[in-house]
Design a protein around this motif. Sequence first.
Motif, PDB file in Angstrom:
ATOM      1  N   ASN A  92       0.817  -1.218   0.000  1.00 48.94           N
ATOM      2  CA  ASN A  92       0.000   0.000   0.000  1.00 48.94           C
ATOM      3  C   ASN A  92       0.849   1.265   0.000  1.00 48.94           C
ATOM      4  O   ASN A  92       0.317   2.366  -0.093  1.00 48.94           O
ATOM      5  CB  ASN A  92      -0.938   0.005   1.221  1.00 48.94           C
ATOM      6  CG  ASN A  92      -2.102  -0.957   1.043  1.00 48.94           C
ATOM      7  OD1 ASN A  92      -2.536  -1.195  -0.082  1.00 48.94           O
ATOM      8  ND2 ASN A  92      -2.592  -1.511   2.131  1.00 48.94           N
ATOM      9  N   LYS A  93       2.166   1.098   0.113  1.00 47.50           N
ATOM     10  CA  LYS A  93       3.054   2.254   0.098  1.00 47.50           C
ATOM     11  C   LYS A  93       3.140   2.852  -1.303  1.00 47.50           C
ATOM     12  O   LYS A  93       2.805   2.194  -2.294  1.00 47.50           O
ATOM     13  CB  LYS A  93       4.462   1.853   0.559  1.00 47.50           C
ATOM     14  CG  LYS A  93       4.545   1.388   2.012  1.00 47.50           C
ATOM     15  CD  LYS A  93       5.980   1.187   2.450  1.00 47.50           C
ATOM     16  CE  LYS A  93       6.707   0.163   1.626  1.00 47.50           C
ATOM     17  NZ  LYS A  93       8.054  -0.122   2.143  1.00 47.50           N
ATOM     18  N   GLN A  94       3.643   4.098  -1.379  1.00 49.36           N
ATOM     19  CA  GLN A  94       3.793   4.753  -2.675  1.00 49.36           C
ATOM     20  C   GLN A  94       4.735   3.952  -3.568  1.00 49.36           C
ATOM     21  O   GLN A  94       4.502   3.805  -4.770  1.00 49.36           O
ATOM     22  CB  GLN A  94       4.340   6.173  -2.485  1.00 49.36           C
ATOM     23  CG  GLN A  94       4.428   6.960  -3.792  1.00 49.36           C
ATOM     24  CD  GLN A  94       4.969   8.360  -3.582  1.00 49.36           C
ATOM     25  OE1 GLN A  94       5.320   8.741  -2.478  1.00 49.36           O
ATOM     26  NE2 GLN A  94       5.032   9.131  -4.646  1.00 49.36           N
ATOM     27  N   LYS A  95       5.819   3.438  -2.973  1.00 49.55           N
ATOM     28  CA  LYS A  95       6.713   2.508  -3.669  1.00 49.55           C
ATOM     29  C   LYS A  95       6.442   1.132  -3.075  1.00 49.55           C
ATOM     30  O   LYS A  95       6.965   0.792  -2.020  1.00 49.55           O
ATOM     31  CB  LYS A  95       8.169   2.923  -3.490  1.00 49.55           C
ATOM     32  CG  LYS A  95       8.500   4.240  -4.177  1.00 49.55           C
ATOM     33  CD  LYS A  95       9.928   4.662  -3.952  1.00 49.55           C
ATOM     34  CE  LYS A  95      10.207   5.978  -4.671  1.00 49.55           C
ATOM     35  NZ  LYS A  95      11.575   6.479  -4.437  1.00 49.55           N
ATOM     36  N   GLU A 143      16.530   5.341   1.059  1.00 47.85           N
ATOM     37  CA  GLU A 143      15.556   4.363   0.542  1.00 47.85           C
ATOM     38  C   GLU A 143      16.023   2.930   0.830  1.00 47.85           C
ATOM     39  O   GLU A 143      15.222   2.056   1.181  1.00 47.85           O
ATOM     40  CB  GLU A 143      15.379   4.545  -0.972  1.00 47.85           C
ATOM     41  CG  GLU A 143      14.760   5.861  -1.396  1.00 47.85           C
ATOM     42  CD  GLU A 143      13.241   5.824  -1.353  1.00 47.85           C
ATOM     43  OE1 GLU A 143      12.682   5.022  -0.589  1.00 47.85           O
ATOM     44  OE2 GLU A 143      12.621   6.618  -2.090  1.00 47.85           O
TER      45      GLU A 143
END
Length: 360
Positions: A98-101, A239
């Motif tokens: 569900n994260k952006q990445k 990241e």
Amino acid sequence: PGHFRKMEKELEKQLAKLGVSTEEVETNPVEASEVLASDALFRALVVQRSRAYVKNSQEQHASAAKALFPKRESPRVVEFNLKKTYGHLLEMIEQAFNKQKPLFALAIYYPLAYYKGPDTSIDPLKQGRQKEVVSLIRIQFLKRFESSTRAFELSCAALMGKLLAWLVKHCQTHHEKHQLEWWKTKYSDLIGYCRDRQLELFGGDMDEEEDEDIVSPEMLDAVEELNRDEYRVDDMIDETITDLVTIADFLQELKKFKVENDDKLKALVKLLKTDPVLKKHKVLIFTEYMATARYLKQQLSLAGLKEIDEVDSAVDRDRGEIINQFAPYYNGMSTGELTKKGLSETRILVSTDVLSEGLN
């Protein structure tokens, strides 16, 4: 040589019909087959064993003995509960997607996303490839997650090593080195755990004096160092640390996993023990991943099933011998002949795709 040059020209003609040259695109099997199908030399040399080819051959040779093909049955689905197998980890995977990445950022595989120069200087083909690599890695993780806990666990461990190697090569400032040491200290127990799991499935001796760090000199040599003037390496480090935290969380949850909770395995064992056909006849179990294949062999044996063998790309035994033990009759042997050679007949064979084609 003249014959093959003639074939090349025919292939070039097929490409020309599509408006492309041989420099722009490689010949694919569809275009090649249009030329090769009618080539006498090719047809004389290449042996094809597809069902359609055999049926076509039988029609041309009416006097030959007919090969009988079994009637294909529809696949039957055996249900299992993924929630029972993975528990809280299933929710963690859903949250990660569900994260952006989704799942992992995987910055080390997509450095062009962190390029400082103008977009016009980026090779779109190279950028597209990097983006696709990231997508493929995510897909592979999902497939391994569905395959077995062991396959997913070893994938996490392998990615952890690669990310750490990249960080060791690129962490230069005090802050960056502190971030790396923080992660290694917080999750130091995972390195030994991952080693133990690999040894359990793949065996092999390990040097007792070997450094506890899982990053080998070979792994460091394989990392191409990025120029900080061209790439936002500091953002990539952030990241990558985040990815490592996610991996560590997954592995910590996998450490709690108990085999008796593996509902997919339990469904398979029940099938092999209760199905009227499968409990007494030959069974061939295909799985895509080596880790899953070895895990299955181990667990099916512990479940009391007998005459089990396993084969994958890393097995150093003679593959032909493994096939003979599983199907002696169809390979010109008998159970008695196997016994004379000191070999036992296999009833259940677990295999990766090393036996998927070209073998009887």
